[in-house]
Design a protein around this motif. Structure first.
Motif, PDB file in Angstrom:
ATOM      1  N   LYS A 180       0.828  -1.206   0.000  1.00  0.00           N
ATOM      2  CA  LYS A 180       0.000   0.000   0.000  1.00  0.00           C
ATOM      3  C   LYS A 180       0.864   1.259   0.000  1.00  0.00           C
ATOM      4  CE  LYS A 180      -4.226  -1.937   1.984  1.00  0.00           C
ATOM      5  NZ  LYS A 180      -5.110  -2.024   3.176  1.00  0.00           N
ATOM      6  N   ALA A 181       1.970   1.230   0.761  1.00  0.00           N
ATOM      7  CA  ALA A 181       2.879   2.376   0.790  1.00  0.00           C
ATOM      8  C   ALA A 181       3.548   2.573  -0.566  1.00  0.00           C
ATOM      9  CB  ALA A 181       3.936   2.189   1.880  1.00  0.00           C
ATOM     10  N   HIS A 182       4.000   1.464  -1.163  1.00  0.00           N
ATOM     11  CA  HIS A 182       4.652   1.525  -2.459  1.00  0.00           C
ATOM     12  C   HIS A 182       3.677   2.007  -3.533  1.00  0.00           C
ATOM     13  CE1 HIS A 182       6.502  -0.155  -6.188  1.00  0.00           C
ATOM     14  NE2 HIS A 182       7.608   0.233  -5.582  1.00  0.00           N
ATOM     15  N   HIS A 183       2.440   1.539  -3.459  1.00  0.00           N
ATOM     16  CA  HIS A 183       1.399   1.932  -4.404  1.00  0.00           C
ATOM     17  C   HIS A 183       1.125   3.431  -4.299  1.00  0.00           C
ATOM     18  CE1 HIS A 183      -2.816   2.295  -5.859  1.00  0.00           C
ATOM     19  NE2 HIS A 183      -2.457   1.343  -6.700  1.00  0.00           N
ATOM     20  N   ARG A 184       1.026   3.923  -3.067  1.00  0.00           N
ATOM     21  CA  ARG A 184       0.766   5.341  -2.859  1.00  0.00           C
ATOM     22  C   ARG A 184       1.927   6.194  -3.348  1.00  0.00           C
ATOM     23  NH1 ARG A 184      -2.184   9.701  -3.082  1.00  0.00           N
ATOM     24  NH2 ARG A 184      -1.983  11.139  -1.313  1.00  0.00           N
ATOM     25  N   PHE A 185       3.129   5.792  -3.000  1.00  0.00           N
ATOM     26  CA  PHE A 185       4.330   6.523  -3.412  1.00  0.00           C
ATOM     27  C   PHE A 185       4.415   6.574  -4.937  1.00  0.00           C
ATOM     28  CE2 PHE A 185       9.249   6.674  -3.180  1.00  0.00           C
ATOM     29  CZ  PHE A 185       9.241   8.051  -3.074  1.00  0.00           C
ATOM     30  N   GLY A 186       4.236   5.431  -5.577  1.00  0.00           N
ATOM     31  CA  GLY A 186       4.334   5.353  -7.029  1.00  0.00           C
ATOM     32  C   GLY A 186       3.324   6.242  -7.731  1.00  0.00           C
ATOM     33  N   ASN A 187       2.109   6.281  -7.208  1.00  0.00           N
ATOM     34  CA  ASN A 187       1.087   7.127  -7.834  1.00  0.00           C
ATOM     35  C   ASN A 187       1.405   8.607  -7.672  1.00  0.00           C
ATOM     36  OD1 ASN A 187      -1.376   5.729  -9.105  1.00  0.00           O
ATOM     37  ND2 ASN A 187      -0.943   4.469  -7.317  1.00  0.00           N
ATOM     38  N   LEU A 188       1.942   8.991  -6.515  1.00  0.00           N
ATOM     39  CA  LEU A 188       2.336  10.385  -6.327  1.00  0.00           C
ATOM     40  C   LEU A 188       3.503  10.760  -7.240  1.00  0.00           C
ATOM     41  CD1 LEU A 188       2.113  10.829  -2.448  1.00  0.00           C
ATOM     42  CD2 LEU A 188       0.644  11.886  -4.172  1.00  0.00           C
ATOM     43  N   LEU A 189       4.413   9.814  -7.465  1.00  0.00           N
ATOM     44  CA  LEU A 189       5.553  10.068  -8.343  1.00  0.00           C
ATOM     45  C   LEU A 189       5.145  10.262  -9.801  1.00  0.00           C
ATOM     46  CD1 LEU A 189       8.054   7.481  -6.816  1.00  0.00           C
ATOM     47  CD2 LEU A 189       8.269   9.974  -6.719  1.00  0.00           C
ATOM     48  N   HIS A 190       3.898   9.911 -10.122  1.00  0.00           N
ATOM     49  CA  HIS A 190       3.378  10.112 -11.481  1.00  0.00           C
ATOM     50  C   HIS A 190       2.222  11.103 -11.516  1.00  0.00           C
ATOM     51  CE1 HIS A 190       5.628   6.335 -11.869  1.00  0.00           C
ATOM     52  NE2 HIS A 190       5.774   6.674 -13.128  1.00  0.00           N
ATOM     53  N   ASP A 191       1.979  11.747 -10.378  1.00  0.00           N
ATOM     54  CA  ASP A 191       0.889  12.718 -10.285  1.00  0.00           C
ATOM     55  C   ASP A 191       1.296  14.005 -11.005  1.00  0.00           C
ATOM     56  OD1 ASP A 191      -0.964  14.745  -9.335  1.00  0.00           O
ATOM     57  OD2 ASP A 191      -1.510  13.325  -7.740  1.00  0.00           O
TER      58      ASP A 191
END
Length: 378
Positions: A307-318
């Motif tokens: 969940k942390a990795h998923h959240r981080f990854g999505n922010l890195l592409h926001d």
């Protein structure tokens, strides 16, 4: 005001010093003996004194401020006397320095940089013609983590002279320069026409290259636009707003693996997505969907880690964090590979040729060269 020692006294295993500006210091005896000016070779400046040859009971037999204004210490063993410059003692005082509030050198940025890309651009000849231009480039790289060199030559390997203005190129198995082109049977997704998600290069190295330089020679294909994100800024957002996710990304190592079928080595490395310095500043960001291996963390935290990795990854592409731009022939996209993640959109190889040449350099080269040119003491 000249800062001088106004009072000095012994306190246990060191000396207490009071300065005329009201500051107070404590200097440990072992530290003082280890940093005696005679401990270093006058030419190489390397420490020649062997601290292991003194006992842990070393102390001052006598101490005073002598007629030359230096702290003079006669030691209780080794038949040795040391002389310390007061200015040096003040500059290197760990008592005072450890009380100072740490200020990060990094300028964090988001998508607002899209509207002011000219602030991170510098012309090739400005760097080649003066140290002032070189300092400007190095400062952009160090503080912002990104710079785009404009109007460089577009012949193969023509980026080498400007890179040599900084220092040594880091060689990897990709060779130097490495060719970013669409090839048959690619051993890396960079050598395809596919879109590349924002990523760090070589996260499966123990010490990934600090900086990367992508020199655009030809870009006639439709698509292939570049993206970049300041991952330090994203990490900072999580630190301030989503602390549990941030702590998970700092504490739990992820596994990265090189899957290059042409290599006769199996490279893999464990590291957290976010690593911090001794001052709790940002050090590295490791993120690469393409080269992250099967995770093997404890089953009790697997869900939390994903969940942390998923959240981080999505922010890195926001879009609120990333910038998008198109490289033109003669551009050198320069960036901190361990801070800034980069990517590109898909391109049509049948619509025109796209050719970049890439180079790596260690972070020490950029910081060391900048410190030298500005005469900054490390």
């Amino acid at each position: 005001m000249t800062i001088n020692i106004s009072k000095i006294s012994q306190n246990g295993s060191g000396l207490d010093v009071e300065w005329n500006d009201g500051e107070k210091s404590n200097f440990n005896f072992m530290w003082l003996r280890d940093n005696c000016p005679t401990a270093r070779d006058k030419d190489s400046r390397h420490r020649m004194f062997n601290l292991l040859e003194v006992s842990t009971n070393i102390a001052a037999k006598q101490f005073k401020i002598n007629t030359e204004g230096k702290l003079e210490i006669e030691w209780n063993e080794g038949n040795h006397t040391s002389y310390y410059d007061q200015k040096w003692l003040r500059e290197n005082c760990y008592t005072i320095n450890n009380k100072k509030k740490y200020i990060s050198p990094y300028v964090l940025w988001d998508n607002s940089l899209n509207s002011k890309l000219s602030t991170i651009q510098i012309e090739h000849d400005e760097i080649m013609d003066s140290d002032k231009g070189l300092i400007k480039w190095l400062e952009l790289l160090h503080y912002y983590g990104i710079a785009i060199v404009k109007k460089a030559p577009i012949e193969k390997k023509s980026a080498l002279p400007v890179l040599n203005r900084i220092g040594s190129i880091r060689e990897t198995f990709f060779k130097t320069p490495f060719e970013v082109i669409n090839i048959p049977k690619p051993n890396n997704s960079a050598y395809t026409a596919h879109a590349l998600r924002n990523h760090m290069d070589l996260p499966w190295f123990e010490n990934p290259p600090g900086y990367q330089f992508l020199h655009c020679l030809i870009n006639k294909a439709e698509g292939g636009n570049s993206s970049a994100v300041d991952a330090f800024a994203v990490a900072d957002y999580l630190r301030k707003n989503e602390k549990e996710i941030f702590e998970t990304l700092v504490k739990v190592p992820l596994k990265f693996r090189d899957k290059d079928y042409t290599q006769k080595l199996h490279r893999s490395f464990y590291a957290p997505a976010i690593s911090l310095t001794k001052d709790s500043d940002y050090n590295d960001i490791r993120f690469s969907v393409a080269t992250m291996d099967a995770l093997d963390c404890h089953p009790d935290i697997m869900d939390k880690v994903y969940k942390a990795h998923h959240r981080f990854g999505n922010l890195l592409h926001d879009d609120k964090f990333q910038i998008k731009f198109r490289l033109e022939p003669g551009d050198i996209f320069s960036f901190n590979n361990r801070r800034l993640l980069h990517g590109r959109t898909e391109f049509d190889p049948n619509s025109g040729h796209r050719h970049l040449q890439g180079y790596y350099m260690d972070r020490d080269e950029i910081i060391g060269r900048l410190n030298y040119l500005k005469k900054i003491k490390p």
